[in-house]
Write a protein that holds these residues in place. Sequence first.
Motif, PDB file in Angstrom:
ATOM      1  N   LYS A  18       9.576  11.469  -2.464  1.00  0.00           N
ATOM      2  CA  LYS A  18      10.617  11.873  -3.414  1.00  0.00           C
ATOM      3  C   LYS A  18      10.282  13.272  -3.910  1.00  0.00           C
ATOM      4  CE  LYS A  18      11.111   7.099  -5.013  1.00  0.00           C
ATOM      5  NZ  LYS A  18      12.387   6.785  -4.359  1.00  0.00           N
ATOM      6  N   SER A  19      11.202  14.186  -3.719  1.00  0.00           N
ATOM      7  CA  SER A  19      10.945  15.568  -4.107  1.00  0.00           C
ATOM      8  C   SER A  19      11.073  15.731  -5.624  1.00  0.00           C
ATOM      9  CB  SER A  19      11.920  16.509  -3.402  1.00  0.00           C
ATOM     10  OG  SER A  19      13.253  16.198  -3.752  1.00  0.00           O
ATOM     11  N   ASN A  20      10.117  16.455  -6.178  1.00  0.00           N
ATOM     12  CA  ASN A  20      10.148  16.809  -7.603  1.00  0.00           C
ATOM     13  C   ASN A  20      10.252  15.559  -8.480  1.00  0.00           C
ATOM     14  OD1 ASN A  20      10.064  18.536  -9.787  1.00  0.00           O
ATOM     15  ND2 ASN A  20      12.273  18.867  -9.831  1.00  0.00           N
ATOM     16  N   TYR A  21       9.412  14.569  -8.188  1.00  0.00           N
ATOM     17  CA  TYR A  21       9.444  13.318  -8.954  1.00  0.00           C
ATOM     18  C   TYR A  21       8.059  12.990  -9.467  1.00  0.00           C
ATOM     19  CZ  TYR A  21       9.886   8.375 -10.068  1.00  0.00           C
ATOM     20  OH  TYR A  21       9.864   7.165 -10.710  1.00  0.00           O
ATOM     21  N   ASN A  22       7.999  12.669 -10.737  1.00  0.00           N
ATOM     22  CA  ASN A  22       6.761  12.231 -11.361  1.00  0.00           C
ATOM     23  C   ASN A  22       6.978  10.821 -11.909  1.00  0.00           C
ATOM     24  OD1 ASN A  22       5.223  14.660 -11.032  1.00  0.00           O
ATOM     25  ND2 ASN A  22       6.449  15.582 -12.664  1.00  0.00           N
ATOM     26  N   LEU A  23       5.999   9.992 -11.728  1.00  0.00           N
ATOM     27  CA  LEU A  23       6.091   8.611 -12.192  1.00  0.00           C
ATOM     28  C   LEU A  23       6.188   8.589 -13.714  1.00  0.00           C
ATOM     29  CD1 LEU A  23       6.003   5.749 -10.950  1.00  0.00           C
ATOM     30  CD2 LEU A  23       3.579   5.696 -11.522  1.00  0.00           C
ATOM     31  N   LYS A  81       0.821  -1.218   0.000  1.00  0.00           N
ATOM     32  CA  LYS A  81       0.000   0.000   0.000  1.00  0.00           C
ATOM     33  C   LYS A  81       0.856   1.269   0.000  1.00  0.00           C
ATOM     34  CE  LYS A  81      -3.932  -2.044   2.454  1.00  0.00           C
ATOM     35  NZ  LYS A  81      -4.721  -2.029   3.716  1.00  0.00           N
ATOM     36  N   LYS A  82       2.067   1.148   0.492  1.00  0.00           N
ATOM     37  CA  LYS A  82       2.923   2.327   0.629  1.00  0.00           C
ATOM     38  C   LYS A  82       3.582   2.743  -0.685  1.00  0.00           C
ATOM     39  CE  LYS A  82       6.263   4.169   3.948  1.00  0.00           C
ATOM     40  NZ  LYS A  82       7.213   3.836   5.038  1.00  0.00           N
ATOM     41  N   LEU A  83       3.485   1.904  -1.723  1.00  0.00           N
ATOM     42  CA  LEU A  83       4.162   2.207  -2.988  1.00  0.00           C
ATOM     43  C   LEU A  83       3.633   3.475  -3.628  1.00  0.00           C
ATOM     44  CD1 LEU A  83       4.546  -1.324  -4.633  1.00  0.00           C
ATOM     45  CD2 LEU A  83       6.344   0.148  -3.747  1.00  0.00           C
ATOM     46  N   ASP A  84       2.332   3.729  -3.522  1.00  0.00           N
ATOM     47  CA  ASP A  84       1.761   4.938  -4.130  1.00  0.00           C
ATOM     48  C   ASP A  84       2.282   6.201  -3.466  1.00  0.00           C
ATOM     49  OD1 ASP A  84       0.335   3.836  -6.179  1.00  0.00           O
ATOM     50  OD2 ASP A  84      -1.534   3.647  -5.047  1.00  0.00           O
ATOM     51  N   SER A  85       2.530   6.164  -2.163  1.00  0.00           N
ATOM     52  CA  SER A  85       3.071   7.351  -1.501  1.00  0.00           C
ATOM     53  C   SER A  85       4.558   7.526  -1.784  1.00  0.00           C
ATOM     54  CB  SER A  85       2.831   7.255   0.012  1.00  0.00           C
ATOM     55  OG  SER A  85       3.512   6.138   0.548  1.00  0.00           O
ATOM     56  N   ILE A  86       5.250   6.423  -2.056  1.00  0.00           N
ATOM     57  CA  ILE A  86       6.691   6.523  -2.336  1.00  0.00           C
ATOM     58  C   ILE A  86       6.937   6.992  -3.764  1.00  0.00           C
ATOM     59  CG2 ILE A  86       8.826   5.202  -2.550  1.00  0.00           C
ATOM     60  CD1 ILE A  86       7.829   3.408  -0.298  1.00  0.00           C
ATOM     61  N   PHE A  87       6.283   6.338  -4.725  1.00  0.00           N
ATOM     62  CA  PHE A  87       6.521   6.665  -6.131  1.00  0.00           C
ATOM     63  C   PHE A  87       5.476   7.606  -6.719  1.00  0.00           C
ATOM     64  CE2 PHE A  87       8.908   2.776  -5.553  1.00  0.00           C
ATOM     65  CZ  PHE A  87      10.062   3.011  -6.281  1.00  0.00           C
ATOM     66  N   GLY A  88       4.365   7.765  -6.037  1.00  0.00           N
ATOM     67  CA  GLY A  88       3.307   8.618  -6.571  1.00  0.00           C
ATOM     68  C   GLY A  88       2.504   7.914  -7.650  1.00  0.00           C
ATOM     69  N   THR A  89       1.544   8.617  -8.180  1.00  0.00           N
ATOM     70  CA  THR A  89       0.739   8.124  -9.290  1.00  0.00           C
ATOM     71  C   THR A  89       0.768   9.169 -10.395  1.00  0.00           C
ATOM     72  OG1 THR A  89      -1.326   9.103  -8.478  1.00  0.00           O
ATOM     73  CG2 THR A  89      -0.762   6.909  -7.666  1.00  0.00           C
ATOM     74  N   TRP A  90      -0.022   8.924 -11.441  1.00  0.00           N
ATOM     75  CA  TRP A  90      -0.082   9.904 -12.526  1.00  0.00           C
ATOM     76  C   TRP A  90      -1.032  11.048 -12.217  1.00  0.00           C
ATOM     77  CZ3 TRP A  90      -0.221   4.564 -14.328  1.00  0.00           C
ATOM     78  CH2 TRP A  90       1.025   4.150 -14.810  1.00  0.00           C
TER      79      TRP A  90
END
Length: 371
Positions: free
Chosen positions: A273-278, A257-266
């Motif tokens: 992660k600062s200034n990171y878009n999947l 469940k934590k993957l979306d908060s770590i890598f974000g979504t579209w």
Amino acid sequence: MSAARPLVSVFSDQGEVSASVPMPAVLKAPIRPDLVQFVHTNMAKNKRQPYAVSTKAGHQTSAESWGTGRAVARIPRVRGGGTHRSGQAAYGNMCRGGRMFAPTRVWRRWTRKSNLTQRRYACASALAASSLPALVMARGHRIDNIPEVPLVVSDSVESITKTSAAVAFLKRVNAFQDIERVKSSRKLRTGKGKLRNRRYVQRRGPLIIYNADNGLVKAFRNVPGVELAQVSRLNLLSLAPGGHVGRFCVWGESAFKKLDSIFGTWRKTSEEKSNYNLPRSIMTMSDITRIINSDEVQSSVRPAKTKAKRADLKKNPLKNMKVMLRLNPHAAAVKRQAYLASNKKARQELLEKKRKTTKKPAKKGAKKTGK
């Protein structure tokens, strides 16, 4: 594929379905094996230890060249006499007991820097590849009896403290078949590594990704081939060993469940992660054949041509009489007249030649006869 499955089943420590969680967006990221291989190659170089030969090697002798005039090479030679060693060549890399060519130094550039965005992209690609059964099986993992990929288990697994309980859990979720593959692959390492505390080599087994360590690490660390990783500290060297995507991963529910908060979504950016878009796929559907054969495309294209129009071979009328007659029907008469004229001229010349040969010229100095 993972994109076609919005929900993933969660299995209890008894191997039964207990809940379902949504598929994280990072598992739908584009898979870039070329980028994973490139980043892995650079990252793997950062754990190397410097090595070099001794700076004195090959030069721990007294040697000097004999110079010219003695019919021997000008390589330095060992001084003295009374032994085989005296007079032998020294120092050079072609000499017995000499130094190597270009002796290695400890200040070689051992490490490599990697672009942060590339490292993140490679990690996302490796995670996405681990959710596709075909890529996991292609890497060699035994997941024939696994109920679902990615395999997500409840957080009660994080509280396992005994290795016997860990092995029993792996058997209940049908993941122990991959452990047996690792055990059967164990063999002696080839080369000098046997003498350097690296005596055996074996295949890689499952990667267990957890959120909180409540005894999990000590329970699983002695199982052959099993590696563990904390979800906030995922490493590409573990997600894609050897630079090959498709590692078999066993996820804890909270880590999944934590993957979306770590890598974000579209739709939202990453929280950690600062200034990171999947990364997003360039093409939504990469199956070109399916796109071309779809009803939407086929209804808009023109009908296929059944009869191909072949270009006629152009022929030279000056060399082809039939083509010339098609262009100029009078060409036949002109050619005939030219033929007859040439034959008439030839016959005339032949006749003139015959006439000249039959007429005998009068002899000079002949006397005239008369009364």
